[in-house]
Design a protein around this motif. Structure first.
Motif, PDB file in Angstrom:
ATOM      1  N   CYS A 116      -1.798  -5.462   2.144  1.00 35.72           N
ATOM      2  CA  CYS A 116      -0.921  -4.889   1.121  1.00 35.72           C
ATOM      3  C   CYS A 116      -0.870  -5.774  -0.138  1.00 35.72           C
ATOM      4  N   HIS A 165       5.370  -0.380   2.640  1.00 33.91           N
ATOM      5  CA  HIS A 165       4.269   0.321   1.984  1.00 33.91           C
ATOM      6  C   HIS A 165       3.310   0.985   2.966  1.00 33.91           C
ATOM      7  N   ILE A 185      -1.173   2.074  -5.877  1.00 36.36           N
ATOM      8  CA  ILE A 185       0.127   1.410  -5.914  1.00 36.36           C
ATOM      9  C   ILE A 185       0.549   1.079  -7.357  1.00 36.36           C
TER      10      ILE A 185
END
Ligand SMILES: [Zn+2]
Ligand SMILES: [Zn+2]
Length: 377
Positions: A99, A207, A354
């Protein structure tokens, strides 16, 4: 197809007679990712493109495509992760993305810049743990012939060490002092035809990115020994200097009770020094528990947990489940490579999108956004 490249990949390195264009191999990988096409279906398609009337007369190169497809995937992954000309031995999880938004010391955060007065929850590692019973695997037909190309380099843990952990740990079933959730988690516990009855592991709770080198196979339902290994591997991934870990698991009220004892007892389990685990239960599962679990484990009441449901793993399994039936009969390393590739792509797609989410948040905070008049109701 592929003539624009003019590059060929041999089906054998010793006496090549068949070759695949780079373009057809790229197309196969992308088809496998996006449409979950198996090598068998893809090769059938190639035969029909070659001859629409007599596809059965086109030479059968399915076996060659399977072998070269795996090699091509390995080569691509090495290139994408910067190991094109690297000679050194790769470490666990190095062919996997994680992430970009979760705090990772020395990756996206410098712990030396950290303000001493900052609360620990600001640097929290939050994880969701879950199992998936669709990702089954049949016993291999020819186990001595199996060759692993990327063992432990992606999301599935390294085989040998995990097996050593399983061989020495005792399977103790503890009495539950909450509702009996074990019944659910031992689903399809006994299927003798299966080498793996499913997979389990961790993703970041905010996430939904799979954590590299933290996915394990189940041998008999979802047992604590499996999830202990997955959790310890996930908590050790880029967490140097992080003091708190928030874990969501649907049976955390029972699972977390003797976790530290189990870690102490096993030479294959360890936690980063000084790390404290805060147990939580996802907001959907927590209502299946006794009332006392709600106030103790729901994220609404955990400091620093933010607004998080702790159930994001369910959304990650759904696309993975489409590939599971074709991975069921693959050789053991091939199945793992296939699952690794799918999980890595899931993280990659999140990574490239993102920044859009970040932009929306920026916009929401900006004055320009506030000046947009609200519709009259
Ligand atoms: Zn994250
Ligand atoms: Zn409970």
């Amino acid at each position: 197809m592929g003539l624009q490249y003019g590059c060929l990949f041999p089906a054998s390195f010793t006496s090549p007679k068949t070759a695949f264009t780079f373009a057809v191999l790229d197309d196969f990988l992308l088809d496998n990712l996006e449409c979950r096409t198996s090598a068998m279906n893809y090769y059938s398609k190639l035969r029909r493109i070659t001859s629409s009337v007599f596809p059965h007369l086109v030479p059968d190169r399915y076996r060659e495509l399977m072998r070269v497809g795996r090699q091509w995937r390995q080569v691509k992954q090495l290139k994408w992760h910067g190991f094109g000309h690297e000679k050194r031995k790769l470490k666990a999880g190095e062919l996997a993305l994680f992430c970009p938004a979760c705090p990772q010391p020395s990756v996206n955060l410098s712990m030396s810049d950290r303000n001493r007065s900052d609360p620990a929850w600001l640097y929290l590692r939050s994880l969701v743990m879950d199992g998936n019973f669709k990702a089954e695997h049949l016993h291999p037909t020819n186990p001595t012939n199996e060759v692993a190309l990327t063992d432990g380099l992606g999301f599935m843990v390294s085989d040998a060490r995990y097996k050593m952990h399983l061989s020495q740990v005792q399977d103790i079933v503890q009495r539950s002092d909450c509702n009996n959730h074990r019944v659910v988690n031992q689903a399809n516990a006994s299927c003798h035809r299966l080498e793996a009855t499913g997979i389990g592991g961790c993703a970041c709770a905010r996430h939904g990115c799979f954590v590299p080198h933290s996915m394990v196979d189940f041998q008999k339902g979802e047992r604590q020994m499996n999830m202990d290994y997955a959790l310890c591997q996930a908590l050790g991934y880029n967490t140097d200097g992080i003091d708190w870990a928030l874990t969501f698991y649907d049976i955390n009220c029972q699972y977390n009770k003797h976790l530290s004892k189990r870690i102490e007892d096993s030479p294959y389990l360890d936690l980063p020094w000084g790390m404290e685990i805060i147990p939580g239960i996802g907001l959907w599962h927590v209502h299946g528990h006794q009332d006392k679990c709600y106030v103790r484990y729901a994220s609404n009441f955990i400091t620093g947990a933010t607004r998080i449901d702790g159930e994001i793993m369910e959304t990650l399994w759904a696309p993975l489940n489409i590939i599971s039936p074709s991975a069921r009969g693959m050789s053991t390393p091939h199945r793992k490579e296939c699952l690794d590739f799918q999980m890595n792509d899931c993280n990659f797609i999140k990574m490239i999108h993102i920044s859009e989410q970040y932009h929306v948040i920026q916009l929401a905070n900006s004055n320009a956004f506030r000046q947009i008049p609200l519709p009259k109701i």
